[in-house]
Design a protein around this motif. Structure first.
Motif, mmCIF file in Angstrom:
data_model
loop_
_atom_site.group_PDB
_atom_site.id
_atom_site.type_symbol
_atom_site.label_atom_id
_atom_site.label_comp_id
_atom_site.label_asym_id
_atom_site.label_seq_id
_atom_site.Cartn_x
_atom_site.Cartn_y
_atom_site.Cartn_z
ATOM 1 N N GLU A 84 0.838 -1.199 0.000
ATOM 2 C CA GLU A 84 0.000 0.000 0.000
ATOM 3 C C GLU A 84 0.877 1.255 0.000
ATOM 4 O O GLU A 84 0.658 2.190 -0.777
ATOM 5 C CB GLU A 84 -0.915 0.012 1.227
ATOM 6 N N SER A 132 -4.866 1.107 -2.018
ATOM 7 C CA SER A 132 -5.368 0.764 -0.681
ATOM 8 C C SER A 132 -5.163 -0.719 -0.367
ATOM 9 O O SER A 132 -5.097 -1.560 -1.266
ATOM 10 C CB SER A 132 -6.849 1.115 -0.559
ATOM 11 N N LYS A 133 -5.087 -1.023 0.931
ATOM 12 C CA LYS A 133 -4.905 -2.408 1.374
ATOM 13 C C LYS A 133 -6.036 -3.300 0.864
ATOM 14 O O LYS A 133 -5.798 -4.432 0.455
ATOM 15 C CB LYS A 133 -4.836 -2.469 2.906
ATOM 16 N N THR A 134 -7.257 -2.786 0.892
ATOM 17 C CA THR A 134 -8.407 -3.551 0.415
ATOM 18 C C THR A 134 -8.251 -3.899 -1.055
ATOM 19 O O THR A 134 -8.487 -5.041 -1.470
ATOM 20 C CB THR A 134 -9.708 -2.731 0.614
ATOM 21 N N GLU A 135 -7.831 -2.911 -1.859
ATOM 22 C CA GLU A 135 -7.638 -3.148 -3.297
ATOM 23 C C GLU A 135 -6.471 -4.097 -3.554
ATOM 24 O O GLU A 135 -6.521 -4.900 -4.482
ATOM 25 C CB GLU A 135 -7.422 -1.832 -4.046
ATOM 26 N N ASN A 192 -5.447 -6.539 -1.532
ATOM 27 C CA ASN A 192 -5.969 -7.868 -1.190
ATOM 28 C C ASN A 192 -6.847 -8.418 -2.311
ATOM 29 O O ASN A 192 -6.700 -9.571 -2.714
ATOM 30 C CB ASN A 192 -6.785 -7.810 0.100
ATOM 31 N N ALA A 193 -7.759 -7.594 -2.800
ATOM 32 C CA ALA A 193 -8.656 -8.023 -3.874
ATOM 33 C C ALA A 193 -7.866 -8.331 -5.145
ATOM 34 O O ALA A 193 -8.164 -9.305 -5.853
ATOM 35 C CB ALA A 193 -9.708 -6.945 -4.138
#
Length: 189
Positions: A43, A49-52, A54-55
């Motif tokens: 990140e 972002s961390k969420t993106e 991961n996805a």
């Protein structure tokens, strides 16, 4: 699949190459206490972002562009599949269209590490729009909005993404030259 998946995968390739060069015991990371492959580090390095991230990793694992390393369990790019996808499919899935003249960071054939190796038939250079850029050229939207900042932290990533743009923007001869160079780097031919 999203365009930032390619950016994340190429960053993982870059990190792996840096680790190989220095040896895993000597690989020093700039963030104390953080593993270079952690979502938090990615990140910070990529501006995604961390969420993106991961996805993105989950999508890459499900498509076969990444695999889980048997020893460490961390995701690593499947270099052969990644090379094949970038050379043969990327320009159709994530096409690039030159835009208006702007100030930015040179990409494709104008990137510093590719100057003289690849010659574009175009009159103007291509740039990723950026306030920190010093060159004028036709704007090209990067694969992800944070690419201009991310490449300033990692020259290897810069070269990979410039080659990707050369493939996205070039004619058949230019795509062939950029594809050869990319394959040399990714597959270590």
């Amino acid at each position: 699949m999203k365009s930032q998946d390619i950016v994340v995968l190429l960053k993982l390739v870059s990190l792996h190459e840096q680790e190989e060069e220095k040896g895993s015991g000597e690989f020093q990371w700039s963030f104390q206490g953080e593993a270079p492959y952690s979502v938090r580090s990615l990140e910070t390095l990529l501006g995604i972002s961390k969420t993106e991230i991961n996805a993105s990793i989950k999508r890459s694992l499900s498509t076969g562009l990444a695999i889980k390393d048997r020893e460490s369990g961390r995701p690593k790019p499947n270099r052969r599949n990644l090379d094949s996808f970038i050379i043969h499919g990327l320009k159709f899935v994530f096409p690039a269209k030159p835009g208006a003249m702007t100030r930015g960071i040179p990409t494709a054939f104008a990137a510093p590490m590719l100057k003289g190796r690849l010659v574009s038939g175009g009159e103007y250079i291509y740039v990723w729009p950026s306030a920190e850029g010093h060159d004028m050229g036709q704007s090209v939207q990067p694969l992800f909005k944070s690419v201009p900042e991310a490449v300033q932290k990692d020259e290897r990533l810069y070269e990979y993404l410039a080659l990707v743009d050369a493939i996205r923007l070039g004619n058949q001869r230019e795509v062939g030259l950029a594809g050869e160079r990319l394959s040399e780097r990714l597959l270590k031919k």
